[in-house]
Design an enzyme around this catalytic site. Sequence first.
Site, PDB file in Angstrom:
ATOM      1  NE  ARG A  34      -3.869  -2.233   0.526  1.00 53.31           N
ATOM      2  CZ  ARG A  34      -4.024  -3.253  -0.313  1.00 53.31           C
ATOM      3  NH1 ARG A  34      -3.275  -3.362  -1.401  1.00 53.31           N
ATOM      4  NH2 ARG A  34      -4.924  -4.181  -0.062  1.00 53.31           N
ATOM      5  NE  ARG A  60      -4.370  25.339  -5.108  1.00 54.49           N
ATOM      6  CZ  ARG A  60      -3.933  25.445  -3.875  1.00 54.49           C
ATOM      7  NH1 ARG A  60      -2.640  25.337  -3.616  1.00 54.49           N
ATOM      8  NH2 ARG A  60      -4.767  25.662  -2.902  1.00 54.49           N
ATOM      9  CD  GLU A  92      -5.321  31.047   1.683  1.00 54.05           C
ATOM     10  OE1 GLU A  92      -6.465  30.880   1.202  1.00 54.05           O
ATOM     11  OE2 GLU A  92      -4.464  30.147   1.724  1.00 54.05           O
ATOM     12  N   GLY A 111      -8.059   6.298  -0.524  1.00 51.69           N
ATOM     13  CA  GLY A 111      -7.404   5.160  -1.150  1.00 51.69           C
ATOM     14  C   GLY A 111      -5.891   5.206  -1.046  1.00 51.69           C
ATOM     15  CD  GLU A 134       9.667  32.874   2.130  1.00 53.88           C
ATOM     16  OE1 GLU A 134      10.400  31.921   1.833  1.00 53.88           O
ATOM     17  OE2 GLU A 134      10.026  33.825   2.842  1.00 53.88           O
TER      18      GLU A 134
END
Length: 178
Positions: A34, A60, A92, A111, A134
């Site tokens: 696993r 992202r 933020e 999972g 930063e």
Amino acid sequence: MNEPTLETKQIFQGRVISVQVDTVRLPNGGTSTREIVRHPGAVAVLALLEGRLLVVEQYRKPLERMQVEIPAGKLEPGEDPQEAALRELEEETGYKARSIRHLRSFSTSPGFAEEVIHLYAADDLEPTEVHLDEDEFLTCEAITLEQAERFMEEGKIFDAKTVLAVYMWKQFVRTGQF
């Protein structure tokens, strides 16, 4: 039913995650491996400002694109999730919450990862200062429910925590309850 661990090998140790490979005993007596991602957990905030949802837009790297998300961040070791939610919201978005409450905690990818995100609702917001890390580059805006639904259709809102938050917000608008 469970899978007792027979052996663990640390594969990677980073700033945010670690990866290990466990050899486990299966219920039928056999063995298997696993791959497990260890993560300290995170918080996310469904913050409402005058009937609009505060979101941040940031790049992202894993998706190679900009994303619109609710404010969120990693838990520090031993940090209280509610305190972390208040911290991330202020850092933020530049808003402090006078009222915050826990909505749900959920696993992101059971999972292969142990990460749990604690989702909070915040309102009665007051402006303060943004304090980005930063290496954090993002913009904040307040969007309507209709904009949020359109962003989901367009793939601008794509992550599970924000999708869940939008559906919970929609339920709140309809029923007055999260």
